[in-house]
Design an enzyme around this catalytic site. Structure first.
Site, PDB file in Angstrom:
ATOM      1  N   ARG A 226      24.703  11.130  -7.566  1.00  0.00           N
ATOM      2  CA  ARG A 226      23.350  10.946  -8.076  1.00  0.00           C
ATOM      3  C   ARG A 226      22.437  12.056  -7.558  1.00  0.00           C
ATOM      4  NH1 ARG A 226      22.958   4.319  -7.351  1.00  0.00           N
ATOM      5  NH2 ARG A 226      23.791   3.834  -9.439  1.00  0.00           N
ATOM      6  N   HIS A 227      21.250  12.146  -8.160  1.00  0.00           N
ATOM      7  CA  HIS A 227      20.288  13.143  -7.736  1.00  0.00           C
ATOM      8  C   HIS A 227      20.019  12.989  -6.248  1.00  0.00           C
ATOM      9  CE1 HIS A 227      16.208  14.976  -7.324  1.00  0.00           C
ATOM     10  NE2 HIS A 227      16.815  15.898  -8.046  1.00  0.00           N
ATOM     11  N   THR A 228      20.039  14.100  -5.525  1.00  0.00           N
ATOM     12  CA  THR A 228      19.913  14.051  -4.075  1.00  0.00           C
ATOM     13  C   THR A 228      18.580  13.457  -3.639  1.00  0.00           C
ATOM     14  OG1 THR A 228      21.255  16.054  -4.050  1.00  0.00           O
ATOM     15  CG2 THR A 228      20.240  15.409  -1.987  1.00  0.00           C
ATOM     16  N   MET A 230      17.090  11.169  -5.475  1.00  0.00           N
ATOM     17  CA  MET A 230      17.052   9.855  -6.142  1.00  0.00           C
ATOM     18  C   MET A 230      15.823   9.727  -7.052  1.00  0.00           C
ATOM     19  SD  MET A 230      19.812   8.258  -5.194  1.00  0.00           S
ATOM     20  CE  MET A 230      19.701   6.469  -5.178  1.00  0.00           C
TER      21      MET A 230
END
Length: 396
Positions: A226-228, A230
């Site tokens: 996931r996007h670092t 979030m």
């Protein structure tokens, strides 16, 4: 053909990945790079008994001439200083203090050539409490938080697969050398530059730092695929019938395009998922719904559908696929060569492109000491007898 660093002479005392990548970029931009190695070769060359270890050496040491020189002998040190007199840049990535112990520190080099650019790469820099810590890519990844922020929150941390600390530092070292050469054109004076691996890596933590500060330090730092930070959803690696595909939606427009490509208008109309904020609040649910749809396609089918709707995505490819990538080969970024030592291999060129100039002709990495005699005779005017005497004394 004139290239950006044509006429610039680089003395390359570097080893492994960090420094050699910086000097590889200089050589690919036209510089005359003279790789100076110990009599038994630099560390990466000596790893070649291990499986696959020859490939990194071949990749990073193309377009360089190589010579051997025992810098622990007075004659070897004097020969290097004679080469320094004619050089523009000396690059090393020894541990801090090694050059001083060899009596080849900055002051000595500057006396030999006031216009010299002295460039040093190290793990943590020449000053500070970490100065003397042993530094390799793994240890720097650990010290910079890369390992702590990689992996899944309920699993042990893992290192990033690529050697990011080494190569980020190498790129920064190349940039520092280029900037120093530019400054010398203006002032006529040489200078010293240094780059630490730790400081080169820190800016890559931007998304993790956003999550850290945004959560008051309370969020789990390992976010998997996931996007670092979030802060985007969908943003993940999703299953297909024959592998995986990475999908990123940067905004609500991408979300609508994704639902259209997947044939899921009900998701677009669902008020629970209208905005980025809504979707981030329901990441598990969104990821499960998207994955349910992506499983029905092959990687290539789904990639075609998503790209057709301008959804940022890419199939998760194997190294075999990347090595044979038609795009990279068409651009000349990768090429097959018959290496005189390592056989038929794929090698990269520089990612730097200069408008109106053809690439520097590719020269495979040289055998250990292959150019020693030519460099000593051509640059220092030593005779065959003198070179033979140096070899007998194990200076070269």
């Amino acid at each position: 053909m004139s290239h950006p660093f044509s006429g610039i002479t680089i003395l390359d005392l570097t080893q492994i990945y960090n420094g050699p990548y910086a000097t590889f970029l200089l050589g690919q931009a036209g510089a005359d790079v003279i790789k100076v190695e110990p009599l038994d070769g630099e560390h990466l060359r000596k790893r070649q008994g291990a499986s696959g270890a020859a490939m990194p050496f071949a990749m990073l040491n193309a377009n360089k001439r190589t010579m051997t020189l025992n810098l622990k002998t007075p004659q070897g040190r004097d020969l290097l200083l004679r080469l320094v007199e004619q050089a523009d840049v000396l690059v090393e990535n020894f541990a801090p203090g090694v050059m001083e112990r060899l009596d080849l520190g900055e002051t000595v080099l500057r006396e030999a050539n006031p216009r010299l650019i002295y460039a040093a790469g190290s793990g943590y820099g020449k000053t500070g409490p970490y100065r003397d810590f042993p530094a390799m890519d793994l240890t720097v990844q650990a010290m910079t938080g890369v390992i702590d922020t990689t992996g899944y929150p309920d699993m042990p941390p893992v290192k990033a697969g690529p050697a990011i600390a080494d190569f980020l530092a190498g790129i920064h070292l190349f940039g520092a050398i280029a900037a120093a050469l530019f400054a010398r054109e203006r002032t006529g004076k040489g200078c010293s530059v240094e780059v630490s691996m730790m400081e080169s890596v820190y800016p890559t933590l931007a998304s993790s730092l956003g999550l850290f500060y945004g959560s008051g330090g309370g969020a789990a730092m390992r976010t998997g695929n996931r996007h670092t930070g979030m802060s985007l959803c969908p943003y993940n690696v999703y299953p297909t019938s024959d592998g995986y595909i990475a999908i990123i939606t940067n905004d609500d427009r991408h979300w609508l395009s994704l639902t259209e490509a997947l044939g899921c208008p009900e998701l677009a109309a669902d008020p629970r998922f209208c905005t980025v904020e809504d979707r981030c609040a329901r990441m598990d649910e969104v990821d499960a719904l998207v994955a349910e749809q992506t499983r029905g396609y092959t990687k290539d089918e789904l990639f075609g559908r998503l790209i057709g709707k301008r959804v940022p995505c890419a199939p998760v490819r194997t190294l075999t696929e990347v090595v044979n990538d038609p795009h990279l080969h068409a651009r000349g970024s990768l090429r097959w060569i018959d290496h005189p030592e390592y056989g038929h291999i794929v090698v990269p060129s520089s990612p730097l492109r200069f408008s109106g100039e053809e690439s520097v002709p590719y020269k495979p990495s040289s055998a250990l000491g292959e150019d020693t005699d030519a460099i000593l005779s051509g640059r220092l005017s030593l005779s065959d007898v003198e070179i033979g005497q140096l070899r007998a004394k194990k200076v070269i």
